[in-house]
Design an enzyme around this catalytic site. Sequence first.
Site, PDB file in Angstrom:
ATOM      1  N   SER A 566       0.847  -1.183   0.000  1.00 34.77           N
ATOM      2  CA  SER A 566       0.000   0.000   0.000  1.00 34.77           C
ATOM      3  C   SER A 566       0.894   1.249   0.000  1.00 34.77           C
ATOM      4  O   SER A 566       1.698   1.418  -0.917  1.00 34.77           O
ATOM      5  CB  SER A 566      -0.947  -0.042   1.203  1.00 34.77           C
ATOM      6  OG  SER A 566      -1.981   0.885   1.056  1.00 34.77           O
ATOM      7  N   ASP A 647      -8.518  -5.206  -6.029  1.00 36.30           N
ATOM      8  CA  ASP A 647      -8.094  -4.049  -5.251  1.00 36.30           C
ATOM      9  C   ASP A 647      -8.632  -2.792  -5.924  1.00 36.30           C
ATOM     10  O   ASP A 647      -8.063  -2.290  -6.877  1.00 36.30           O
ATOM     11  CB  ASP A 647      -6.564  -3.995  -5.167  1.00 36.30           C
ATOM     12  CG  ASP A 647      -6.084  -2.894  -4.230  1.00 36.30           C
ATOM     13  OD1 ASP A 647      -6.932  -2.130  -3.731  1.00 36.30           O
ATOM     14  OD2 ASP A 647      -4.873  -2.802  -4.004  1.00 36.30           O
ATOM     15  N   HIS A 679      -7.171  -5.729  -1.657  1.00 37.04           N
ATOM     16  CA  HIS A 679      -5.942  -5.046  -1.234  1.00 37.04           C
ATOM     17  C   HIS A 679      -5.066  -5.969  -0.396  1.00 37.04           C
ATOM     18  O   HIS A 679      -3.869  -5.742  -0.267  1.00 37.04           O
ATOM     19  CB  HIS A 679      -6.338  -3.799  -0.441  1.00 37.04           C
ATOM     20  CG  HIS A 679      -5.269  -2.763  -0.315  1.00 37.04           C
ATOM     21  ND1 HIS A 679      -4.594  -2.232  -1.395  1.00 37.04           N
ATOM     22  CD2 HIS A 679      -4.751  -2.125   0.772  1.00 37.04           C
ATOM     23  CE1 HIS A 679      -3.727  -1.332  -0.993  1.00 37.04           C
ATOM     24  NE2 HIS A 679      -3.794  -1.247   0.326  1.00 37.04           N
TER      25      HIS A 679
END
Length: 731
Positions: A566, A647, A679
Site C-alpha cells: 500500500s 483491489d 488489497h
Amino acid sequence: MTIRPMKFTPEVLLGAPRRSPALPNAAGTLAVYTQTSYSFESHSKTNEIRVLEIATGRSALITNDPGASSPRWLDNTDQLVWLKEKANGNTSFIVGDAREADKTYTAGTVPGPVSDLKMTVIEPGKIGFAVTGKANADGSLFNPHDAKKPLSTGRVFTSLFVRHWDSYIEPQKNAIWYGVLQRTPLAPASRQAGKYSLSGLTNLIAVSGLAGVESPIPPFGGTGDFDLSPTAIVFVARDPEVSPATHTACACYYCPMFSWTGLSTAQQQEDVKIHRVSKLDGAMSSPVLSSDGGSLAVLVMQEDGYESDKNRIMYVPNPWNGELVEIFESPDGRGLWDLSPSAISFASDDQSLLIQVEETGRGVLYQLSLENFRRAIPKDLKKLTLSGYVNDVTPAAANSSKLFISSSSLVDNSTWTIIDPANPREVQLVSSNSRHGAAFGLSPHQVDETWFKGANDHPVHAWVVKPSNFKPGEKYPLAYLIHGGPQGAWNDQWSTRWNPAVFAEQGYVVITPNPTGSTGYGQDFTDAIKGSWGGLPYIDIQKGFEHIEKNLNYVDTSRAVALGASYGGFMVNWMQGHSLGRKFKALVTHDGIFNLTNALASEEQYFPLHDLEGPFWKKPENWDRWDPARFTQNWETPHLIIHNELDYRLPISDGLGAFNVLQMRGVESAFLTFPDENHWVLKPENSLVWHQTVLNWINKYVGLPPISKGNNFLADQQTEVDPGVAGLSLQ
C-alpha cells in the site's frame, strides 16, 4: 503430548489456530470464543465455537458447524446462543449449554444472513439483541439467495461511490436489526418450557425514520459501530447529506428501545437523538452505552475528510438533554492528550472508561475515572498494560472490577489475561495460544527495538526481530519492512499478512521503522506527512538505514532487501527511483502506488485530497512532486511487483504500470497477481503462494536458500501443546 522441533514457516503461520477475543460468562468461570484453522494437507478450513474453563485452561468444543458465529452468553447461566447461517441464506439462532454441547435447539430463524450479534438483559428471561444485515430498499432483510439474476450486467451510477474496497455498490444497505429472545415459563409443562424463542427482526434504521443512513459503516464496520442496553441502542453512521467518497463526517444516533419496554415504536421516531458535534466534523467510532443506557461515550475526529485525525473522547452524561463533553478538551482546540484512542468502553460499574490506544508501537489499555470528567487531564489516566497489543477488554465476571483482556504480540497470536485495575502489574495468565511463541518455535527474546534520529532530528522508533537461532558475533542480511497507511504503524502485534517473524526465520534481521506519518507517537508526528509523502518519511527511512549500518554490527547491510504494501509499496517504488534504492539487493512492492494521478481511479477520494492538500486540478504540483513514475529512469534494482485484481483502493493498473516499466528497462522483475483477492491476500492457499513467491524472490538475492515446503503445524510442533490449543474436554 510432545512433538519434535519445527521451524516457523508460512505454513505454520497460516495453518495455526486463530482465536477470537474471549467472552467470559457472568460467573467468570468460563469464556467462549471462536477458533479457525486451515489444513494444507486436506486443503480445508475448520471453524469452531469453543468454551475455555478459566481455572484450568481446558477447552471444549461446542460446535464445528462451518456456518456458526457470534457466540454469546444467555442471561446469568451457562447457556449460549449463536448464529448459524443456512444453505438458503437464512440465519438460525441456536441455543446450547456450555457443559453439554450436544443439547441444542433452534430459538428461531430469520429470512436472510445476519451477523455481529450483541445482547442485553431486559429482565430475567427476556433478552434484547441486535444484529447487522443488508436491507432492501423497502427496509426488509435482504437475502441474496432470493434475488433474481438480472438479464444484463450493466450498471449506471450518478454519484460516488461506484465501487468500494473490493465490490461494486449495490442498492442494498447495511442496517441494524433488533429483536427479543423470550424464555417460555416453566409451567405449565410443555416441550418448550424453559426454552427461548425468537420474536423476529425489526429494522432499527427504518423504524426510526432515518432516511439514507447506513450502519455499520462500510466496508469494515461491525460490532464496534453500535452498542445496546436494556433501554437504548446507539450507533454511528456516515452523514447521509454528504458524499462518502469525499467526506468522513458522521453522526451518532441514540435510539430509545420503547418496544423493549412496552411502548409503541411510533414514539421511537420522535425520540431518536442525533448527536453531532459542531466543532468536531469528522469520523465517529466506538459508540458505547453505560449498563443502564443512561449515558454514552463515542470517539470523534475533528476534521472532515481526514481518516487519521486524532480521535477525541466525547462523553454524553444524559443523551436526552444533548450535552456533549469533550474529555481532555483544551482552549486551543488541539486537546490535552496527544494520542488517538482506537476503542472505548464503560467499566462494569459505569464509573470509569476503559480506553485502548496505540502508544510507541504497542496497543495499550488505560482507565479513566469519570468522577471529574469535566476537568479531566491526561495525568488522570491509569495505565493498565505495558506490552503487546490489546485487542479487546471485557469484565472478567458480572459486576466485577477485574478485566479479561485479549491481546497478541510479535511472537504470540493470542494471549488471554485477567488483571485487577487496582493492581495491574499482577497479571493472571489464562491462556497463551502458542505458549508465548514456543509452539511456533519463537521467543520474546527475538524481539528488540531501536530509536534513531530522523528528518529534522526527530526521534524515530523501529522494531527489531532476530532469527530464533541468532548467534552474537554473526552477521545477518537485512529485511527492511515499510508499513502502509501511511498513517499506520508496526506494533508489538501479531499479523498473518505481514509477520516479521516469518522473515526472521528465513535468516534475516527484520527492522520495521515507524517514520513520519506513523500513529502512536503523537498527532503532530502523524499529521506531518501531509504534503510530504516522499519527503520526511523517505528521509526517516534513509536515516534509519544509516543508523543500522553504523550501530547494528550484526546486520549485513550489503545484503539488504526492502518490502512494503500500500503506502509501503509507494515508498518502495519511490526508493527505487532514488538513491536509497541502490542500497538494496532486491525490492518487493505489494499493491503500491506507481502513478499518483491514478489515485483518481480509487474509491475513497478524501484520502489523496487530504494528504496531497487538494484535488489534482487545484494542486497538480503536489500530485506531480511525489509521483514515483517520474523517476523511472533510475529504476534498476531487481523488483517483484504484486497487485490484485479486486483491489479497488489502488487499482491493478498501478502494479501493471510498474512491472511494464521494469520489463522495458530490462530490470530483473516478476509480477504476481490474484484475480480473487483485494488489497490484501486472505485466502490461505493464495497467501501461501504469496509467501513462497516473496521469500524465494528476496532469498535469491541475499544468498539464502529457497523456502522449504511441507511443514505441518500439528505434526511438526516442538513443545507440549497448551490445553487451549489441544481442545481437551471439560471435566
